[in-house]
Design a protein around this motif. Structure first.
Motif, PDB file in Angstrom:
ATOM      1  N   GLU A  64      -2.817   5.455   0.371  1.00  0.00           N
ATOM      2  CA  GLU A  64      -3.815   4.383   0.494  1.00  0.00           C
ATOM      3  C   GLU A  64      -4.007   3.980   1.951  1.00  0.00           C
ATOM      4  O   GLU A  64      -5.137   3.810   2.420  1.00  0.00           O
ATOM      5  CB  GLU A  64      -3.392   3.174  -0.346  1.00  0.00           C
ATOM      6  CG  GLU A  64      -3.507   3.419  -1.842  1.00  0.00           C
ATOM      7  CD  GLU A  64      -2.695   2.448  -2.691  1.00  0.00           C
ATOM      8  OE1 GLU A  64      -2.614   2.677  -3.899  1.00  0.00           O
ATOM      9  OE2 GLU A  64      -2.126   1.472  -2.132  1.00  0.00           O
ATOM     10  N   ASP A  65      -2.872   3.844   2.650  1.00  0.00           N
ATOM     11  CA  ASP A  65      -2.938   3.511   4.077  1.00  0.00           C
ATOM     12  C   ASP A  65      -3.794   4.515   4.840  1.00  0.00           C
ATOM     13  O   ASP A  65      -4.590   4.146   5.695  1.00  0.00           O
ATOM     14  CB  ASP A  65      -1.520   3.525   4.681  1.00  0.00           C
ATOM     15  CG  ASP A  65      -0.938   2.122   4.707  1.00  0.00           C
ATOM     16  OD1 ASP A  65      -1.750   1.167   4.704  1.00  0.00           O
ATOM     17  OD2 ASP A  65       0.295   1.994   4.713  1.00  0.00           O
ATOM     18  N   LYS A  66      -3.580   5.790   4.514  1.00  0.00           N
ATOM     19  CA  LYS A  66      -4.283   6.863   5.206  1.00  0.00           C
ATOM     20  C   LYS A  66      -5.796   6.728   4.970  1.00  0.00           C
ATOM     21  O   LYS A  66      -6.596   6.818   5.912  1.00  0.00           O
ATOM     22  CB  LYS A  66      -3.772   8.223   4.704  1.00  0.00           C
ATOM     23  CG  LYS A  66      -3.994   9.365   5.700  1.00  0.00           C
ATOM     24  CD  LYS A  66      -3.306  10.647   5.229  1.00  0.00           C
ATOM     25  CE  LYS A  66      -4.373  11.603   4.708  1.00  0.00           C
ATOM     26  NZ  LYS A  66      -3.811  12.823   4.117  1.00  0.00           N
ATOM     27  N   PHE A  90       0.848  -1.196   0.000  1.00  0.00           N
ATOM     28  CA  PHE A  90       0.000   0.000   0.000  1.00  0.00           C
ATOM     29  C   PHE A  90       0.881   1.243   0.000  1.00  0.00           C
ATOM     30  O   PHE A  90       1.917   1.276   0.659  1.00  0.00           O
ATOM     31  CB  PHE A  90      -0.853   0.054   1.277  1.00  0.00           C
ATOM     32  CG  PHE A  90      -2.003  -0.896   1.258  1.00  0.00           C
ATOM     33  CD1 PHE A  90      -2.968  -0.805   0.266  1.00  0.00           C
ATOM     34  CD2 PHE A  90      -2.142  -1.866   2.245  1.00  0.00           C
ATOM     35  CE1 PHE A  90      -4.050  -1.673   0.253  1.00  0.00           C
ATOM     36  CE2 PHE A  90      -3.218  -2.732   2.237  1.00  0.00           C
ATOM     37  CZ  PHE A  90      -4.172  -2.643   1.231  1.00  0.00           C
ATOM     38  N   ILE A 127      -7.518   4.027   4.111  1.00  0.00           N
ATOM     39  CA  ILE A 127      -8.045   2.831   4.771  1.00  0.00           C
ATOM     40  C   ILE A 127      -8.243   3.103   6.265  1.00  0.00           C
ATOM     41  O   ILE A 127      -9.291   2.765   6.836  1.00  0.00           O
ATOM     42  CB  ILE A 127      -7.110   1.617   4.536  1.00  0.00           C
ATOM     43  CG1 ILE A 127      -7.124   1.247   3.046  1.00  0.00           C
ATOM     44  CG2 ILE A 127      -7.536   0.419   5.372  1.00  0.00           C
ATOM     45  CD1 ILE A 127      -5.980   0.367   2.603  1.00  0.00           C
ATOM     46  N   ASN A 128      -7.265   3.753   6.881  1.00  0.00           N
ATOM     47  CA  ASN A 128      -7.391   4.091   8.315  1.00  0.00           C
ATOM     48  C   ASN A 128      -8.556   5.029   8.576  1.00  0.00           C
ATOM     49  O   ASN A 128      -9.296   4.856   9.554  1.00  0.00           O
ATOM     50  CB  ASN A 128      -6.091   4.707   8.844  1.00  0.00           C
ATOM     51  CG  ASN A 128      -5.000   3.657   8.965  1.00  0.00           C
ATOM     52  OD1 ASN A 128      -5.300   2.469   9.130  1.00  0.00           O
ATOM     53  ND2 ASN A 128      -3.747   4.068   8.859  1.00  0.00           N
ATOM     54  N   LYS A 186       1.468   5.256   1.068  1.00  0.00           N
ATOM     55  CA  LYS A 186       1.124   6.027   2.288  1.00  0.00           C
ATOM     56  C   LYS A 186      -0.299   6.572   2.167  1.00  0.00           C
ATOM     57  O   LYS A 186      -1.080   6.517   3.101  1.00  0.00           O
ATOM     58  CB  LYS A 186       2.103   7.195   2.446  1.00  0.00           C
ATOM     59  CG  LYS A 186       3.376   6.826   3.199  1.00  0.00           C
ATOM     60  CD  LYS A 186       3.846   8.020   4.039  1.00  0.00           C
ATOM     61  CE  LYS A 186       5.074   7.690   4.862  1.00  0.00           C
ATOM     62  NZ  LYS A 186       6.296   7.604   4.039  1.00  0.00           N
ATOM     63  N   SER A 199      -9.555  -4.199   0.539  1.00  0.00           N
ATOM     64  CA  SER A 199      -9.797  -3.113   1.503  1.00  0.00           C
ATOM     65  C   SER A 199     -11.269  -2.713   1.526  1.00  0.00           C
ATOM     66  O   SER A 199     -11.845  -2.491   2.592  1.00  0.00           O
ATOM     67  CB  SER A 199      -8.946  -1.899   1.166  1.00  0.00           C
ATOM     68  OG  SER A 199      -7.586  -2.261   1.174  1.00  0.00           O
ATOM     69  N   LYS A 206      -5.736  -5.460  -4.131  1.00  0.00           N
ATOM     70  CA  LYS A 206      -5.594  -4.972  -2.749  1.00  0.00           C
ATOM     71  C   LYS A 206      -6.694  -3.962  -2.417  1.00  0.00           C
ATOM     72  O   LYS A 206      -7.195  -3.927  -1.290  1.00  0.00           O
ATOM     73  CB  LYS A 206      -4.207  -4.338  -2.548  1.00  0.00           C
ATOM     74  CG  LYS A 206      -3.099  -5.370  -2.620  1.00  0.00           C
ATOM     75  CD  LYS A 206      -1.876  -4.931  -1.892  1.00  0.00           C
ATOM     76  CE  LYS A 206      -2.047  -5.053  -0.404  1.00  0.00           C
ATOM     77  NZ  LYS A 206      -0.776  -4.926   0.315  1.00  0.00           N
TER      78      LYS A 206
END
Length: 300
Positions: free
Chosen positions: A8-10, A4, A12-13, A6, A56, A52
């Motif tokens: 994408e991570d943000k 992922f 998802i969180n 950064k 998610s 991915k």
């Protein structure tokens, strides 16, 4: 496997936090962003990255269903539909299969948590996709739909008031339609897959003493077996008769006379054909059953 970014991570969180705070709008925003990124990847033919995003979105949809957030779960299904459309256009089978199994996961979770509408939406989206996949002779995609419908159907029977749910009827009729199409198109693995899922649904329905469901399942299996017979699909005919035998004896053991009689009558329509109970048929069916179990387990 793709990592992922950064960004994408943000997203998802943010989506996960919005679910834990029951903030519908935040979930919608996250889903929209993930959908855009996912379709972007597909257009660039970056399939692992796209998958991915699918995972998610599925996880957010599942989490929303667990929290009883109906709108967010519906939005997750809608988001996956957009990716599905793109994936079908790009002919990326792996992503398509993953999206189809994701509808099954969200629908199953929704049914288990009494979110009727979400489960119904997931089942009807699967039904439509399944007929399309079968008519295009896309067997693996068809099988993914079959698994999803069967899993939703089985979960519906575990609900508080399964007998008033329309969802099991939707799952049975979608599977029945697909079974006929797969038999007519000689997609034998998929036809056997439909019969296996219907048999599992019948077993689940019998545990809840739901005779009407069992009766309509027996009829569906008989129809598929008949179509398979016309196409000389020995494994599918064998599985139809074997499923009906299972239903007949299980129903009898549970004193579900109507269901047992329905299965017996359906079975008699195959009588003139001495169905070959040979090892080869049994093995083939087992291979298909195992392949379906693995596909489902991998998608969870």
């Amino acid at each position: 496997m793709a990592m992922f970014s950064k960004e994408e991570d943000k997203i998802i969180n943010l989506g996960q936090n919005a679910i834990s705070e029951k903030f519908e709008e935040g979930v919608s925003k996250a889903l929209d962003s993930l959908t855009k990124i996912g379709t972007g990847y597909l257009n660039e033919r970056k399939e692992p990255e796209a998958e991915k995003m699918v995972i998610s979105i599925k996880e957010l949809g599942k989490a929303a269903a667990l929290q009883g957030m109906e709108n967010a779960a519906v939005n997750a299904i809608r988001a996956l539909e957009k990716i599905l459309q793109c994936s079908m256009e790009q002919d990326t089978e792996g992503t398509t299969v993953r999206v189809l199994l994701s509808f099954g996961t969200i629908g199953k979770t929704a049914a288990e948590h009494q979110l009727e509408m979400v489960a119904k939406l997931a089942a009807s989206v699967l039904g439509k996709s399944g007929n399309t996949a079968a008519l295009l002779n896309r067997e693996r995609e068809t099988i993914a739909v079959v698994i999803g419908l069967g899993e939703i159907g089985k979960s519906v029977y575990k609900m508080k008031f399964p007998d008033i749910s329309e969802n099991s009827a939707i799952c049975i009729s979608c599977l029945g339609d697909m079974g006929k199409i797969t038999a007519q198109r000689s997609l034998e693995k998929a036809a056997v897959g439909v019969e296996l899922m219907l048999e599992e649904m019948a077993v689940a329905a019998m545990q809840e003493n739901l005779q009407n469901s069992v009766r309509s399942i027996a009829t569906s299996i008989e129809d598929i077996g008949k179509n398979a017979e016309e196409e000389d699909m020995e494994n599918a005919v064998f599985q139809a008769s074997s499923a009906l035998q299972t239903i007949m004896s299980s129903a009898e053991n549970r004193y579900l006379n109507d269901a047992s009689i329905a299965a017996k009558i359906a079975l008699e329509s195959f009588n003139y054909l001495d169905i070959i109970n040979d090892e080869a048929n049994i093995k083939k069916v087992e291979v298909i059953r195992e392949m379906m179990r693995t596909l489902w387990a991998d998608s969870q």
